[in-house]
Scaffold this active site. Structure first.
Site, PDB file in Angstrom:
ATOM      1  N   GLU A 147      -7.672 -65.009  -2.305  1.00  0.00           N
ATOM      2  CA  GLU A 147      -7.290 -63.612  -2.432  1.00  0.00           C
ATOM      3  C   GLU A 147      -6.932 -63.096  -1.041  1.00  0.00           C
ATOM      4  O   GLU A 147      -5.779 -63.106  -0.667  1.00  0.00           O
ATOM      5  CB  GLU A 147      -8.412 -62.798  -3.073  1.00  0.00           C
ATOM      6  CG  GLU A 147      -7.897 -61.540  -3.702  1.00  0.00           C
ATOM      7  CD  GLU A 147      -8.537 -61.213  -5.048  1.00  0.00           C
ATOM      8  OE1 GLU A 147      -8.083 -60.252  -5.658  1.00  0.00           O
ATOM      9  OE2 GLU A 147      -9.477 -61.901  -5.470  1.00  0.00           O
ATOM     10  N   GLU A 167     -19.877 -58.751  -2.951  1.00  0.00           N
ATOM     11  CA  GLU A 167     -18.932 -58.057  -3.819  1.00  0.00           C
ATOM     12  C   GLU A 167     -19.658 -57.338  -4.955  1.00  0.00           C
ATOM     13  O   GLU A 167     -19.289 -56.238  -5.350  1.00  0.00           O
ATOM     14  CB  GLU A 167     -17.950 -59.075  -4.408  1.00  0.00           C
ATOM     15  CG  GLU A 167     -16.915 -58.479  -5.340  1.00  0.00           C
ATOM     16  CD  GLU A 167     -15.876 -59.502  -5.770  1.00  0.00           C
ATOM     17  OE1 GLU A 167     -16.168 -60.710  -5.718  1.00  0.00           O
ATOM     18  OE2 GLU A 167     -14.768 -59.082  -6.148  1.00  0.00           O
TER      19      GLU A 167
HETATM   20  C1  BGC Z   1     -10.684 -57.628  -5.168  1.00  0.00           C
HETATM   21  C2  BGC Z   1     -11.265 -56.254  -5.050  1.00  0.00           C
HETATM   22  C3  BGC Z   1     -10.192 -55.308  -5.473  1.00  0.00           C
HETATM   23  C4  BGC Z   1     -10.054 -55.559  -6.949  1.00  0.00           C
HETATM   24  C5  BGC Z   1      -9.309 -54.599  -7.745  1.00  0.00           C
HETATM   25  C6  BGC Z   1     -10.390 -57.865  -6.607  1.00  0.00           C
HETATM   26  O1  BGC Z   1      -9.943 -59.102  -6.902  1.00  0.00           O
HETATM   27  O2  BGC Z   1     -11.478 -58.604  -4.602  1.00  0.00           O
HETATM   28  O3  BGC Z   1     -11.994 -56.011  -3.966  1.00  0.00           O
HETATM   29  O4  BGC Z   1     -10.321 -54.009  -5.114  1.00  0.00           O
HETATM   30  O5  BGC Z   1      -9.642 -56.874  -7.187  1.00  0.00           O
HETATM   31  O6  BGC Z   1     -10.051 -54.415  -8.824  1.00  0.00           O
END
Ligand code: BGC
Length: 921
Positions: free
Chosen positions: A507, A771
């Site tokens: 990501e 997270e």
């Molecule tokens: C990210 C988050 C982001 C989100 C949106 C994820 O995959 O890691 O931090 O804000 O997607 O929902």
């Protein structure tokens, strides 16, 4: 004798007094002279760079009354003749955001400057130590280089099921110096990533150059002063280039099988640059990248940011980047084109190695599999030291946590292969570290190592674009101190060229929701002025054509509907904080047209001033047990945007706009209250997040706000002082509670250790911010596997409590823009014995500490020269407040502004103060 002593004492006292009252005996000194937020920057391309400095001086109530800046074209002239700019004596207390106003600055030129200030009594300081900056290539016609690369063929693979990882390319150019050099400068960039080499060494100390941009809009270049690295006779300049963000894998594209999984901006990396040589005899020469350079493949066989790097030392072109090398088997480089974007100087801060970590433990969960524990969860790389037979393959894999069997957990990396391989050339000790990849990890798994590795086999190199050195924090509860450390570690790991969501899995995108929620926290821990200026360029470039800001920036994917409430609002919230914290109005000007377009987009999407949830909507993302409607999130953030727009328009002198946005805010507030606020003061949805957002954004009708705050407090109490919030609600719960005086409750949440809470992660051994509230538990190590698909252990979003920690627990905030009028208003509570913190603002370090001695409250405050502060002391009884044993009304640098129910407000001039007060709580 006695009288002599008395006279001496009186004399000393008067001297002391005059010292602190500044009749002129001690002048101010100028420190940290910066241009465009950088110390001695190279290659600026703004026509009017901005100057700043920090002032130091003994005593209290010190300030700057005037300044003078001198800019010259040489160090020599700086002392005799300001041939570029002499500002003259300017009567102002401004010590930052001061615009250059001299003769036009010239391409490829170096400038020297110094400043002088006058204090509050008109005493002049010494000149500051000379500082400098240089201008880059200001016109497109200054560029002479071609974009050159090397054809490595193309191995077509199945897009989704196998990886295509081409080798890095090497480029070299030999040139001879027959004359004495006066100045040599390299201007370099790449479509892809590059490392510049000169005579056998890396040039500069930055990585991941030239940085990530929307390459269709712009490409950044770097400027290096290489005067000292050149030698008489033969010199060699070279570059190693790799795919990087330009051509490599980005984000989750592979995971969700987007049309494209790599090569979002182009297919082949290429390098472009030129060396400007100025000779002492007055002549000059440019050596630019062109067909006369040579190109080849080399030892780096694979190099991808998220997949990892493979290095076959047997294929090294040993000595290729230095003189006396035979390059007859090298090829003529392939020339590429770059038709679209502009060439600009990187406005941010570059990725550098900020810390080296020695392993704290090595285990061998399986024979021949060694796991090195670096002690904390970082972003960076591992440097390898190894000795063994030629052809031995050593493999490094990376994990944030261990499974029960002691092996690293890699499931949460999803499609990020995050594997580095080193193939030995044999014959001695070999040291290696990758150049074009990085990982998010605490543990390094080493396999294939010849023999048993000792602890120096692996060193962790922390990589980050920032230094988290702007803040200190300590509380009487040690858990909170670990939390603070974890927040900083996670900020450092994710402030990597852009503010990424996480550094480990597939990501690593500039998610805007995460960035906006953490923005203010970020400013407390580090000087992020330049870093965020750069991110705002990314955000502006990525703005959707219909006005919404996207989910992440840069935005490489071609998907139309990529916006979400509370994510897209980053386009308003981040600029606002740049203004509030750094008094930066230039960035507001830069963003203004886009922000207006975004406001229009919201207006068009609204019905009767209510912006609906629309777009991809994650609402209060990762909330637990309670759900806030997406419409509520949309409507409340729209209100907040209008409020911030009014303030920003005002700061830019756009009074009409300010009025327009103020009235928009009032209309939204009315409509919002009608739909979401009941007469009881409850919100219609009654979740923690709804109260937190509405209260913090000022969307409550004035007569109901107190009731709303009471309901929030009651809900938290009923919930055992625990959250039910996600990315959006969490920090706002803390801020809203303290705003309405419920500090005791904020501290109870802050010190909570049961799930969900920050303390829960600390108790479970975290070294970073997770997270999810329940990313991992000690008892249930498998839990981390359950969430493996989406479970990062390095996500700064929940670290946004740092904003509350500094604004409330420590109590440092700014009343105006840029911390000239500071607010010291610690959230004093019996729930904590002491809090101690400091923050290095753009004007210098502010510190605030408080502790209890029985019912006596001791407050230590220090604010920098050229600032004043309002200090809030929680008692109305002025006679109970002392400094030392003096009554505060007798101290000239203290003014009593107001004393009302349970609170006295003082105004202090710069300096250090220690207050004590009897406080009943
Ligand atoms: C990210 C988050 C982001 C989100 C949106 C994820 O995959 O890691 O931090 O804000 O997607 O929902």
């Amino acid at each position: 004798m006695k009288t002599k002593l008395t006279i001496l004492l009186i004399a000393l006292l008067t001297l002391g007094n005059s010292y602190s009252q500044n009749t002129g005996s001690n002048s101010l000194s100028i420190e940290e002279p910066k241009v465009e937020y950088h110390k001695n920057p190279e290659g600026l391309d703004v026509p009017k760079p901005r100057f700043s400095w920090i002032l130091n001086g003994e005593g209290r109530s010190r300030s700057q009354s005037s300044y003078q800046i001198i800019v010259a074209s040489s160090m020599k002239l700086l002392d005799s003749q300001a041939d570029v700019w002499d500002s003259g004596k300017v009567n102002t207390n401004h010590s930052n955001q001061i615009e250059f106003d001299g003769i036009p600055l010239v391409s490829d030129s170096k400038y020297y400057w110094k400043a002088k200030v006058w204090d509050e009594s008109g005493n002049a300081s010494e000149w500051s130590a000379p500082a400098h900056w240089s201008m880059g290539l200001l016109k497109f016609s200054n560029w002479k280089g071609l974009f050159i690369g090397h054809d490595v063929g193309y191995n077509k693979t199945d897009k989704y099921d196998s990886l295509y990882l081409p080798p890095a390319r090497y480029l070299r150019k030999s040139f001879t110096l027959n004359k004495k050099i006066k100045k040599a400068t390299a201007y370099t960039t790449a479509l892809g990533l590059y490392e510049l080499r000169l005579n056998g060494n890396k040039v500069g100390d930055a990585n991941f150059l030239p940085g990530w941009t929307d390459y269709n809009e712009r490409l950044y270049y770097q400027t290096f002063d290489i005067t000292e690295s050149l030698q008489d006779g033969e010199n060699v300049i070279g570059a190693v280039i790799a795919d990087g963000w330009y051509a490599g894998y980005i984000g989750y594209a592979l995971l969700v099988r987007l049309d494209k999984v790599r090569e979002f901006y182009g297919v082949n990396p290429s390098f472009m640059g030129q060396v400007h040589l100025e000779y002492q005899d007055g002549s000059s020469e440019i050596i630019a990248s062109d067909r006369s350079w040579k190109s080849k493949e080399g030892a780096i066989r694979e190099a991808d940011i998220i997949m990892g790097e493979t290095y076959d030392a047997r294929l090294e072109n040993s000595g290729w980047d230095g003189p006396n090398y035979d390059d007859t088997d090298w090829k003529t480089p392939k020339v590429y084109t770059y038709p679209n974007g502009q060439l600009q100087t990187h406005p941010g801060t570059l990725v550098k190695n900020t810390e080296r970590l020695i392993p704290i433990n090595i285990t061998e969960p399986e024979p021949g599999t060694y796991v090195f524990d670096l002690g904390k969860n970082i972003a960076g790389i591992a440097s390898l030291k190894v000795q063994g037979p030629k052809g031995t393959r050593v493999q490094l894999r990376f994990g944030e946590i261990l499974k029960r069997d002691g092996n690293i957990q890699t499931e949460n990396l999803r499609k990020a292969r995050a594997t580095d391989t080193y193939i030995l050339k044999g014959g001695g000790v070999e040291n290696w570290q990758p150049k074009f990849t990085y990982h998010g990890f605490q543990y390094v798994e080493v396999t294939g190592y010849p023999g048993k590795p000792t602890s120096d086999a692996i060193t962790g190199l922390v990589l980050s674009s920032i230094e988290t050195d702007a803040s200190t924090f300590s509380a009487s509860n040690p858990m909170n101190n670990t939390l603070f450390k974890n927040i900083k570690t996670t900020q450092s790991a994710n402030f990597f060229e852009i503010p990424t969501d996480c550094p480990q899995r597939d990501e690593r995108l500039g998610w805007t929701g995460d960035a906006q929620t953490y923005m203010r926290s970020a400013t407390y821990n580090a000087d992020v002025a330049a870093f965020m200026t750069k991110f705002l360029v990314d955000l502006d470039d990525a703005q959707r054509w219909y006005g919404a800001y996207p989910n992440f920036a840069p935005f490489p994917y071609s998907r139309p509907n990529q916006y979400a409430p509370a994510w897209m609002d980053a386009g308003i919230i981040i600029p606002y904080n740049m203004y509030k914290v750094y008094n930066d109005t230039r960035v507001l000007e830069y963003m203004y047209a886009g922000m207006e377009k975004f406001m229009q987009f919201q207006e068009d999407a609204s019905t009767d001033y209510l912006r609906p949830g629309g777009g991809n909507n994650w609402g209060d993302w990762l909330a637990v047990n309670e759900e806030t409607s997406h419409d509520f999130v949309g409507a409340s953030f729209y209100g907040y945007d209008a409020k911030l727009m009014a303030e920003m328009a005002e700061a830019l002198g756009r009074t009409e706009d300010a009025t327009k946005y103020r009235s928009l805010f009032n209309n939204i507030k009315k409509a919002f209250a009608q739909k979401y606020i009941l007469n009881s003061g409850n919100t219609s949805e009654d979740t923690q997040t709804t109260y937190a957002l509405a209260l913090y954004f000022d969307l409550y009708p004035d007569d109901l706000a107190k009731k709303g705050a009471a309901r929030l407090a009651e809900k938290i109490k009923k919930n055992g002082f625990k959250f039910s919030t996600g990315f959006l609600g969490t920090k706002h719960v803390m801020l809203a509670l303290s705003k309405y005086g419920y500090n005791d409750i904020s501290y109870k949440i802050f010190q909570q250790t049961e799930y969900p809470s920050w303390g829960y992660s600390v108790e479970n051994g975290s070294t970073s911010i997770w997270e999810r509230w329940n990313s991992y538990t000690k008892d249930d190590a498998e839990n981390s596997d359950i969430n493996a698909k989406m479970n990062s252990f390095s996500h700064y979003a929940f670290g946004s409590v740092a904003e509350w920690m500094f604004q409330h627990a420590v109590g440092i905030d700014t009343e105006d823009a840029g911390y000239r009028n500071i607010i010291i208003k610690p959230a004093i509570s019996k729930e904590m014995n002491y809090i101690n913190g400091s923050y290095k603002s753009i004007n210098g370090t502010v510190s605030s500490a408080w502790n209890w001695k029985g019912n006596k409250l001791i407050m230590n405050v220090e604010i920098p020269v050229n600032t004043t502060a309002k200090v809030y002391i929680p008692t109305a009884k002025i006679s109970d407040i002392k400094e030392g044993n003096k009554s505060i009304s007798k101290i000239p640098s203290i003014k009593i502004l107001e004393s009302k129910e349970k609170e006295t407000i003082l105004e202090i001039g710069s300096g250090a103060y220690s207050f004590s007060a009897k406080v009943v709580m």
